[in-house]
Design an enzyme around this catalytic site. Structure first.
Site, PDB file in Angstrom:
ATOM      1  CE  LYS A 112     160.613  17.934  88.076  1.00 18.16           C
ATOM      2  NZ  LYS A 112     159.242  18.072  87.215  1.00 18.16           N
ATOM      3  CE  LYS A 194     164.679  12.030  86.087  1.00 21.32           C
ATOM      4  NZ  LYS A 194     163.658  12.472  85.439  1.00 21.32           N
ATOM      5  CE  LYS A 197     163.301  18.040  80.264  1.00 16.49           C
ATOM      6  NZ  LYS A 197     162.624  17.168  79.300  1.00 16.49           N
TER       7      LYS A 197
HETATM    8  P1  TYM Z   1     159.117  15.077  81.076  1.00 15.96           P
HETATM    9  O1  TYM Z   1     158.751  16.320  80.029  1.00 15.96           O
HETATM   10  O2  TYM Z   1     160.194  15.142  82.119  1.00 15.96           O
HETATM   11  O3  TYM Z   1     159.932  13.964  80.170  1.00 15.96           O
HETATM   12  C1  TYM Z   1     159.395  13.524  78.924  1.00 15.96           C
HETATM   13  C2  TYM Z   1     159.488  12.139  78.953  1.00 15.96           C
HETATM   14  O4  TYM Z   1     160.735  11.539  78.815  1.00 15.96           O
HETATM   15  C3  TYM Z   1     160.960  10.469  79.666  1.00 15.96           C
HETATM   16  N1  TYM Z   1     162.483  10.448  80.131  1.00 15.96           N
HETATM   17  C4  TYM Z   1     163.168   9.579  80.331  1.00 15.96           C
HETATM   18  N2  TYM Z   1     163.280   8.264  79.726  1.00 15.96           N
HETATM   19  C5  TYM Z   1     164.475   7.774  79.777  1.00 15.96           C
HETATM   20  N3  TYM Z   1     165.602   7.933  80.409  1.00 15.96           N
HETATM   21  C6  TYM Z   1     165.474   9.301  80.963  1.00 15.96           C
HETATM   22  N4  TYM Z   1     166.681   9.699  81.450  1.00 15.96           N
HETATM   23  C7  TYM Z   1     164.244  10.034  81.040  1.00 15.96           C
HETATM   24  N5  TYM Z   1     164.207  11.341  81.476  1.00 15.96           N
HETATM   25  C8  TYM Z   1     162.924  11.515  80.974  1.00 15.96           C
HETATM   26  C9  TYM Z   1     159.860  10.892  80.585  1.00 15.96           C
HETATM   27  O5  TYM Z   1     159.695   9.651  81.261  1.00 15.96           O
HETATM   28  C10 TYM Z   1     158.732  11.204  79.796  1.00 15.96           C
HETATM   29  O6  TYM Z   1     158.016  10.064  79.368  1.00 15.96           O
HETATM   30  N6  TYM Z   1     154.984  14.817  83.587  1.00 15.96           N
HETATM   31  C11 TYM Z   1     155.617  14.291  82.318  1.00 15.96           C
HETATM   32  C12 TYM Z   1     154.938  15.042  81.053  1.00 15.96           C
HETATM   33  C13 TYM Z   1     153.455  14.881  80.926  1.00 15.96           C
HETATM   34  C14 TYM Z   1     152.776  13.448  80.781  1.00 15.96           C
HETATM   35  C15 TYM Z   1     151.295  13.660  80.747  1.00 15.96           C
HETATM   36  C16 TYM Z   1     153.268  12.236  80.138  1.00 15.96           C
HETATM   37  C17 TYM Z   1     152.362  15.504  81.347  1.00 15.96           C
HETATM   38  N7  TYM Z   1     151.271  14.852  81.189  1.00 15.96           N
HETATM   39  C18 TYM Z   1     150.703  12.522  80.008  1.00 15.96           C
HETATM   40  C19 TYM Z   1     152.433  11.143  79.804  1.00 15.96           C
HETATM   41  C20 TYM Z   1     151.074  11.485  79.849  1.00 15.96           C
HETATM   42  C21 TYM Z   1     156.761  14.994  82.243  1.00 15.96           C
HETATM   43  O7  TYM Z   1     157.266  15.792  83.000  1.00 15.96           O
HETATM   44  O8  TYM Z   1     157.858  14.347  81.366  1.00 15.96           O
END
Ligand code: TYM
Length: 329
Positions: A112, A194, A197
């Site tokens: 990032k 991957k 967005k």
């Molecule tokens: P975030 O908001 O970026 O993504 C949300 C969830 O989507 C999954 N993900 C994917 N899975 C499969 N293929 C992809 N291309 C893909 N892109 C995203 C992510 O792995 C995630 O599960 N830090 C986290 C949010 C968070 C969190 C937490 C998650 C904050 N606190 C506590 C679990 C537990 C995040 O930014 O995810």
């Protein structure tokens, strides 16, 4: 009985990677008599600039999407992270146990911040510690996430172990739950990275809100290879990714998909894939629209979830304050 917890950022666009990587696996575990937590990590979202008006809308959109995806507020505590201040309080305490080097090694931070120079915020650097607090606050056993969050959950485990060793058993050690297919949905226009967005081109991802025409355009443009067969083999990144998406939206197995398209080419496969995706997305979009019509109901659900979460989190914080020696009586 286990505590299941996941969270997503309210980034406006949710793509099928988010859905199949985190939301669907969470919803599947929701029915097992577990205690379930799903929240909208608005304080993670502000680690990069946000327009306040848009952020408010994105939070409501996220809540509507989870409900549409089958999250049941009677079984799951659905809430906004910012409504439970224990998340940031615990993050501060965990900050004081986390090494700079550990955060510098986080691959998502490196991705990032590449070429961002001095504009990178402390919040973005510290983001995994807030995530560790999110998880540890609720005695979480299982964290359904996509592959890209595995390293963050492992950091949460390390911090929990360090805390327990130093101050006595306080935190449950969480485990990531990463599905076999769909844990890393790849970009349509570049299957070596991957689906994301924040990609430069919107041909990278399939949004849960894409209409039929957009789905058609994106899948038709999706990268394949020169071989022309519908066979899932290592190294065929683009074709395997499209076949995985087919598998996820249709519920069919890879073997069934290979058999159905034996002797057929990309044109027919893509046409069928477009139909499968639209059949999957349309009822979901309808439910999201229905849910969004009633803002008051969404806010009430989030508020009820926050009240319950606050009570649980405050109990854990009392234990934590006592363990570290700041509680006086
Ligand atoms: P975030 O908001 O970026 O993504 C949300 C969830 O989507 C999954 N993900 C994917 N899975 C499969 N293929 C992809 N291309 C893909 N892109 C995203 C992510 O792995 C995630 O599960 N830090 C986290 C949010 C968070 C969190 C937490 C998650 C904050 N606190 C506590 C679990 C537990 C995040 O930014 O995810």
């Amino acid at each position: 009985m286990a505590n299941i917890l996941t969270a997503l950022q309210p980034s406006g666009v949710l793509h099928i990677g988010n859905y199949f990587g985190a939301i669907e696996p969470f919803v599947k575990l929701q029915d097992d008599g577990n205690t379930n937590f799903l929240f909208i990590v608005d304080y993670h979202a502000i680690t990069v600039p946000q327009d306040p008006k848009q952020l408010r809308q994105n939070i409501l959109f996220a809540a509507a999407t989870y409900l549409a995806a089958g999250v049941d507020p009677n079984k799951t505590l659905l809430f906004q992270q910012s409504r439970v201040s224990a998340h940031t309080e615990l993050a501060w305490i965990l900050n004081c146990l986390t090494h700079m080097g550990e955060l510098e090694r986080m691959t998502q931070f490196k991705d990032k911040t590449r070429n961002k120079g001095e504009s990178v915020t402390v919040g973005l650097f510290d983001y995994p510690v807030l995530m560790a607090a999110d998880i540890l606050l609720y005695d979480t056993n299982i964290v359904p996430v996509g592959e890209d969050q595995k390293q963050h959950v492992e950091l949460a485990r390390d911090i929990a172990e360090r805390f327990n060793n130093r101050f006595g058993e306080t935190f449950v050690i969480p485990k990531p739950h990463i599905r076999k297919e769909g844990a890393r949905v790849m970009a349509l226009d570049d299957p070596t990275s991957k689906m994301s967005k924040s990609a430069a081109s919107d041909k990278n991802f399939l949004s849960l809100m894409d209409d039929e025409k957009t789905v058609e355009k994106k899948i038709k443009a999706a990268m394949t290879d020169a071989e022309g067969t519908i066979v899932n083999r290592p190294g065929r990144l683009g074709v395997s990714n499209l076949m995985t998406i087919y598998e996820l939206v249709s519920g069919k197995t890879m073997a069934q998909i290979e058999a159905a398209f034996e002797g057929k080419g990309y044109a027919q496969f893509k046409q069928d894939l477009i139909e499968q995706i639209n059949q999957f997305l349309q009822p979901l979009q309808q439910r999201i629209h229905d849910s969004l019509k009633d803002h008051k109901n969404l806010i009430e659900i989030l508020e009820a979830g926050a009240q319950k979460a606050q009570a649980i989190a405050e109990k854990k914080m009392q234990q934590v304050r006592e363990a570290i020696g700041v509680k006086l009586s």
